[in-house]
Design an enzyme around this catalytic site. Structure first.
Site, short mmCIF file in Angstrom:
data_model
loop_
_atom_site.label_atom_id
_atom_site.label_comp_id
_atom_site.label_asym_id
_atom_site.label_seq_id
_atom_site.Cartn_x
_atom_site.Cartn_y
_atom_site.Cartn_z
N ASN A 14 0.54 -1.22 0.08
CA ASN A 14 -0.48 -0.12 0.38
C ASN A 14 0.71 1.25 -0.08
O ASN A 14 -0.07 2.05 -0.08
CB ASN A 14 -0.97 -0.72 1.42
CG ASN A 14 -2.22 -1.29 0.76
OD1 ASN A 14 -2.51 -1.18 0.10
ND2 ASN A 14 -1.87 -1.94 2.10
N TYR A 26 -0.57 9.74 6.15
CA TYR A 26 0.18 9.58 5.98
C TYR A 26 0.46 10.85 5.03
O TYR A 26 2.26 10.86 4.38
CB TYR A 26 0.24 8.42 4.97
CG TYR A 26 -0.04 7.00 5.20
CD1 TYR A 26 1.23 6.77 6.67
CD2 TYR A 26 -1.65 6.84 5.84
CE1 TYR A 26 0.43 5.87 7.29
CE2 TYR A 26 -1.35 5.21 6.73
CZ TYR A 26 -1.03 4.76 6.82
OH TYR A 26 -0.98 3.68 7.75
N ALA A 80 2.38 -3.33 6.71
CA ALA A 80 0.63 -3.56 7.52
C ALA A 80 1.93 -5.11 7.93
O ALA A 80 1.72 -5.40 9.31
CB ALA A 80 -0.18 -3.97 7.40
N ARG A 110 -1.04 5.07 17.66
CA ARG A 110 -2.63 4.83 16.76
C ARG A 110 -3.11 3.31 17.45
O ARG A 110 -3.16 2.92 18.22
CB ARG A 110 -2.07 4.33 15.50
CG ARG A 110 -1.22 5.76 14.33
CD ARG A 110 -0.60 5.22 12.96
NE ARG A 110 -2.08 5.08 12.15
CZ ARG A 110 -1.78 4.33 10.90
NH1 ARG A 110 -0.91 4.23 10.81
NH2 ARG A 110 -2.98 4.17 10.21
C1 DQA Z 1 2.99 2.21 8.00
C2 DQA Z 1 2.37 1.91 9.38
C3 DQA Z 1 1.94 0.15 8.89
O1 DQA Z 1 0.71 -0.50 10.17
C4 DQA Z 1 0.94 0.81 8.17
O2 DQA Z 1 0.19 -0.70 7.67
C5 DQA Z 1 1.69 1.51 6.88
C6 DQA Z 1 1.89 2.54 6.89
C7 DQA Z 1 3.67 3.86 8.06
O3 DQA Z 1 4.75 4.04 8.07
O4 DQA Z 1 2.59 4.52 9.24
O5 DQA Z 1 1.18 0.82 5.16
O6 DQA Z 1 4.04 1.21 7.84
#
Ligand code: DQA
Length: 160
Positions: A14, A26, A80, A110
């Site tokens: 992602n 983000y 994740a 979070r």
């Molecule tokens: C992440 C934090 C993870 O929990 C989340 O699933 C992501 C992004 C971050 O960069 O803050 O995909 O790694």
């Protein structure tokens, strides 16, 4: 340390959607923009980077294996996978390269499930909550570690 150390920058699931994905968490920078900032930072530090992003656990593991004799360290945002991928954790341990775990958001502010990282125990540091700066700081932590290892004459291997 080789005159120009080479570092693999891995991004997990992602993270290709940065810029449009939950910008309130983000930020609005795209992955390409984060990489450009990091590449410029690396240039000032005399480090070469290679980048890889995948939404697939196995592809990230394959890339780590494939790069293991070419790079001297890893900066990784596992997305994740951070919270449950023992396969990725084992891959980092198996290649024996020093790795720094980075996150854009503050994992500790979070949801509960994000507080657990199965990756952190095989990394030399975790940097989270600083947006794109987490990557820059992560690279600096890695460079300091590699320089210290070189100064003591010990091997590149992380020994975690
Ligand atoms: C992440 C934090 C993870 O929990 C989340 O699933 C992501 C992004 C971050 O960069 O803050 O995909 O790694």
């Amino acid at each position: 340390m080789p005159s120009k150390p080479r570092v693999l920058v891995l991004d997990g699931p992602n993270l290709n959607l940065l810029g449009e994905r939950s910008p309130h968490i983000y930020g609005r920078q795209t992955l390409a923009e984060v990489r450009a900032l990091l590449a410029e930072h690396a240039r000032t530090r005399g480090v070469e980077l290679e980048f890889f992003q995948s939404n697939h656990e196995g592809a990230l593991i394959d890339r780590l294996h494939e790069a293991r004799h070419r790079v001297q360290g890893v900066v990784i945002n596992p997305g994740a996978l951070t919270h449950y991928s023992y396969a990725l954790r084992d891959a980092i341990e198996a290649v024996g390269l020093p790795a720094v775990e980075v996150h854009l958001s503050d994992l500790h502010a979070r949801e509960e499930f994000r507080r657990i990282s199965v990756i952190a125990p095989v990394c030399i540091a975790q940097v989270s909550g600083r947006g794109a700066q987490s990557y820059l700081e992560g690279l600096d932590r890695l460079i300091s570690y590699m320089s210290a290892k070189e100064a003591t004459g010990s091997s590149w291997k992380s020994g975690v």
